[in-house]
Design an enzyme around this catalytic site. Structure first.
Site, mmCIF file in Angstrom:
data_model
loop_
_atom_site.group_PDB
_atom_site.id
_atom_site.type_symbol
_atom_site.label_atom_id
_atom_site.label_comp_id
_atom_site.label_asym_id
_atom_site.label_seq_id
_atom_site.Cartn_x
_atom_site.Cartn_y
_atom_site.Cartn_z
ATOM 1 N N ARG A 1 0.841 -1.212 0.000
ATOM 2 C CA ARG A 1 0.000 0.000 0.000
ATOM 3 C C ARG A 1 0.867 1.250 0.000
ATOM 4 O O ARG A 1 0.538 2.248 0.638
ATOM 5 C CB ARG A 1 -0.972 0.003 1.178
ATOM 6 C CG ARG A 1 -0.333 -0.142 2.546
ATOM 7 C CD ARG A 1 -1.378 -0.040 3.622
ATOM 8 N NE ARG A 1 -0.804 -0.212 4.938
ATOM 9 C CZ ARG A 1 -1.237 0.365 6.037
ATOM 10 N NH1 ARG A 1 -2.249 1.209 5.976
ATOM 11 N NH2 ARG A 1 -0.686 0.134 7.201
ATOM 12 N N ASP B 1 -6.411 -3.984 -0.062
ATOM 13 C CA ASP B 1 -6.930 -2.879 -0.875
ATOM 14 C C ASP B 1 -5.895 -1.792 -1.127
ATOM 15 O O ASP B 1 -6.133 -0.878 -1.921
ATOM 16 C CB ASP B 1 -8.194 -2.282 -0.245
ATOM 17 C CG ASP B 1 -7.976 -1.718 1.159
ATOM 18 O OD1 ASP B 1 -6.809 -1.507 1.553
ATOM 19 O OD2 ASP B 1 -8.979 -1.483 1.856
ATOM 20 N N ARG C 1 5.379 10.196 3.044
ATOM 21 C CA ARG C 1 6.484 9.906 3.953
ATOM 22 C C ARG C 1 7.811 10.225 3.273
ATOM 23 O O ARG C 1 7.990 9.972 2.082
ATOM 24 C CB ARG C 1 6.433 8.424 4.341
ATOM 25 C CG ARG C 1 7.442 8.014 5.366
ATOM 26 C CD ARG C 1 7.043 6.706 6.023
ATOM 27 N NE ARG C 1 7.150 5.556 5.147
ATOM 28 C CZ ARG C 1 6.788 4.326 5.499
ATOM 29 N NH1 ARG C 1 6.279 4.114 6.696
ATOM 30 N NH2 ARG C 1 6.917 3.321 4.667
ATOM 31 N N ARG D 1 15.382 -1.932 3.152
ATOM 32 C CA ARG D 1 15.219 -2.594 4.442
ATOM 33 C C ARG D 1 16.077 -3.858 4.496
ATOM 34 O O ARG D 1 16.558 -4.328 3.456
ATOM 35 C CB ARG D 1 13.749 -3.005 4.641
ATOM 36 C CG ARG D 1 12.754 -1.901 4.303
ATOM 37 C CD ARG D 1 11.469 -2.485 3.712
ATOM 38 N NE ARG D 1 10.607 -1.424 3.204
ATOM 39 C CZ ARG D 1 9.602 -0.884 3.900
ATOM 40 N NH1 ARG D 1 9.334 -1.328 5.110
ATOM 41 N NH2 ARG D 1 8.873 0.085 3.397
ATOM 42 N N ASP E 1 11.264 -6.633 7.720
ATOM 43 C CA ASP E 1 10.835 -5.752 6.628
ATOM 44 C C ASP E 1 10.565 -4.334 7.126
ATOM 45 O O ASP E 1 10.316 -3.432 6.322
ATOM 46 C CB ASP E 1 9.590 -6.310 5.927
ATOM 47 C CG ASP E 1 8.454 -6.598 6.887
ATOM 48 O OD1 ASP E 1 8.630 -7.487 7.731
ATOM 49 O OD2 ASP E 1 7.400 -5.939 6.806
ATOM 50 N N ASN E 2 10.639 -4.122 8.449
ATOM 51 C CA ASN E 2 10.474 -2.778 9.020
ATOM 52 C C ASN E 2 11.785 -2.226 9.564
ATOM 53 O O ASN E 2 11.766 -1.267 10.346
ATOM 54 C CB ASN E 2 9.436 -2.813 10.151
ATOM 55 C CG ASN E 2 8.035 -3.103 9.645
ATOM 56 O OD1 ASN E 2 7.723 -2.867 8.489
ATOM 57 N ND2 ASN E 2 7.201 -3.635 10.505
ATOM 58 N N ASP F 1 8.060 2.706 9.607
ATOM 59 C CA ASP F 1 6.757 2.048 9.717
ATOM 60 C C ASP F 1 6.163 2.157 11.118
ATOM 61 O O ASP F 1 6.394 1.314 11.983
ATOM 62 C CB ASP F 1 6.827 0.578 9.266
ATOM 63 C CG ASP F 1 6.871 0.459 7.756
ATOM 64 O OD1 ASP F 1 6.346 1.360 7.076
ATOM 65 O OD2 ASP F 1 7.438 -0.521 7.242
#
Length: 505
Positions: A102, A134, A185, A192, A261-262, A271
């Protein structure tokens, strides 16, 4: 290696020029993805000082025009939107393909200080990596990330920044229908540990090397020409991670989702999902609704940072040495040093919070004794440290309201205060100077969970954004005590306590 060559986009009045080095990497690194146009975007807030740093002229366009730009409806000249590929360990379980589900990286600009920075939209629709989601964001998580990331910046903690927040004029389905939003952002980059894992899991050593060379060129140019650049990269990234997590600990911050992944290779907080700041101190504090086992509890964060660096090391092993055993041995040495560095970084930031400028062997014990008092008396983490300046200046510390209001049995703290004063007497500073230094490092105001939730409730349920703007403006100066901001220094009443936070995916 230099960054992949290309040309800056032509200058457009009021807008920055883009120079998109990541988009010039092979297409296996990303999927090109334009944002989805929002139905009726409206600018909620533009971070005007940050916008000016990046080369935007906030006065050059109307709020409606900025709203369209930062919702993804009006493409920025020179932007090359893409969703980045990455993998990751999520709560210890490896997922070989995650990616930006997203988020769209619009591109990179070189700011007024000469720093290369990513600009990314989060919540602007589905991508190749959405995995059935979504790709949208509810307004609540957008407001939370804006507030907390900007507060972290003001606290001096390396972090991504919030450039803009918009409402989309649409509803997003989560546990109920909620108003949608998009946050813009800004980061040193969005590479990462999980980006490296994406290629390492596929046995793609060439892409792993290309990514490592890119990261060195972009974030660690001092390593170019190093005799062992990839081992040095592991050491440099680990050093930044240990320093970052120590700073989290110093302000009572709990990230909540320290998945690989963060974890930013650049050493920034990345994140802001179910993140939170502690009120009452307890090392096992957890807020994240999805962290059922307490894997990412407050006191676990240093250990998890080391675990994440071990996963990064695994990706680099083929680059460190062709002999796997030799590579493992060399990487293990670096990871052991990282563990030692984590301890020293933590001690350094806690010493600073106590006004100590020199290292002494018993400092760790002094720190742990204070934390023990705080835990036993359920003292507010932020206000307990803040009260030390008042206690230092007072002839009778046990009569200082700032102290007695935080510690239920303040008298039990008296022996520790005497010990602390004796320790301070060995420093080359008088009490007034030390108190001033304490107030400069121990914040008065943090974005407390119950107040963040009140901001979100006002926005979502009443379309009232005044509390949001007020909180953002207060958190821009967390150290200066002022009467108009004192509500933000108030811990929650029992009925106001927020015990769980949610990521909003």
């Amino acid at each position: 290696m230099n960054l992949p060559a290309g040309e800056q986009s032509p200058a457009v009045e009021g807008l920055p020029s883009f120079d998109n080095s990541y988009a010039r990497l092979p297409e296996s690194f990303y999927a090109r993805q334009p944002p989805r146009a929002a139905k009726a975007p409206q600018l909620l807030r533009l971070n005007r000082p940050l916008a000016a740093e990046l080369g935007f002229d906030p006065a050059s366009r109307t709020d409606a025009e900025w709203g369209a730009i930062f919702a993804g409806n009006a493409p920025l000249p020179g932007a090359e939107p893409l969703a980045m590929a990455y993998a990751g360990h999520q709560f210890g379980h490896f997922v070989p393909q995650l990616g930006d589900g997203r988020a769209q990286l619009l591109g990179e600009v070189v700011d007024t200080a000469g720093r290369r920075r990513d600009i990314q939209l989060k919540g602007a629709g589905r991508t190749y990596f959405s995995r059935g989601g979504d790709g949208l964001a509810a307004l609540g998580p957008v407001l939370r990330e804006y507030i907390v990331s900007e507060a972290m910046h003001a606290l001096g903690v390396p972090t991504t920044r919030a450039l803009a927040a918009v409402t989309t004029g649409e509803q997003v389905m989560r546990e109920a229908f909620l108003p949608g939003g998009v946050i813009t952002r800004v980061a040193a980059s969005h590479v990462r540990v999980g980006t490296f894992q994406f290629f390492a899991a596929r046995g793609d050593v060439d892409s792993t090397r290309q990514l490592a060379d890119y990261v060195i060129a972009r974030h660690y140019p001092e390593l170019q020409g190093h005799a062992t650049p990839y081992l040095a990269l592991l050491e440099a990234v680990s050093a930044r991670q240990m320093a970052l997590v120590a700073q989290w600990m110093s302000v009572g911050f709990i990230h909540g989702v320290m998945n690989t992944d963060n974890v930013s290779i650049a050493g920034e907080t990345l994140d802001y999902g179910p993140c939170a700041f502690m009120d009452s101190y307890h090392p096992d504090t957890v807020f994240s609704s999805i962290d059922q086992a307490g894997r990412y509890a407050y006191a676990q964060q240093p250990r998890i940072a080391q675990w994440n660096m071990a996963r990064f090391a695994e990706c680099l092993l083929p680059l460190i040495d062709a002999d796997k055993d030799a590579a493992v041995a060399r990487a293990t040495e670096v990871l052991q040093e990282a563990a030692n560095r984590m301890e020293s970084e933590w001690l350094a930031v806690l010493r600073t919070k106590l006004g100590l400028q020199r290292d002494e062997d018993d400092d760790r014990q002094l720190i742990q004794q204070l934390l023990g008092h705080m835990q036993a008396q359920e003292a507010d983490f932020t206000l307990a440290f803040r009260a030390l300046a008042d206690a230092l200046e007072a002839r009778e510390p046990m009569e200082v309201p700032a102290l007695t209001s935080v510690f239920a049995e303040a008298g039990a703290l008296a022996p520790w205060l005497a010990q602390w004063r004796t320790r301070l007497a060995r420093e080359d500073a008088d009490s007034a100077e030390t108190a001033q230094r304490l107030r400069a490092v121990n914040p008065r105001y943090i974005p407390r969970n119950h107040q963040v939730e009140a901001v979100i409730t006002a926005a979502v349920e009443r379309d009232d954004f005044a509390p949001f703007h007020a909180m953002v403006e207060t958190m821009a100066d967390p150290f200066t005590e002022r009467e108009a901001a004192e509500a933000y220094a108030t811990p929650p009443q029992p009925e106001e306590r927020v015990t769980q936070t949610f990521c909003g995916t």
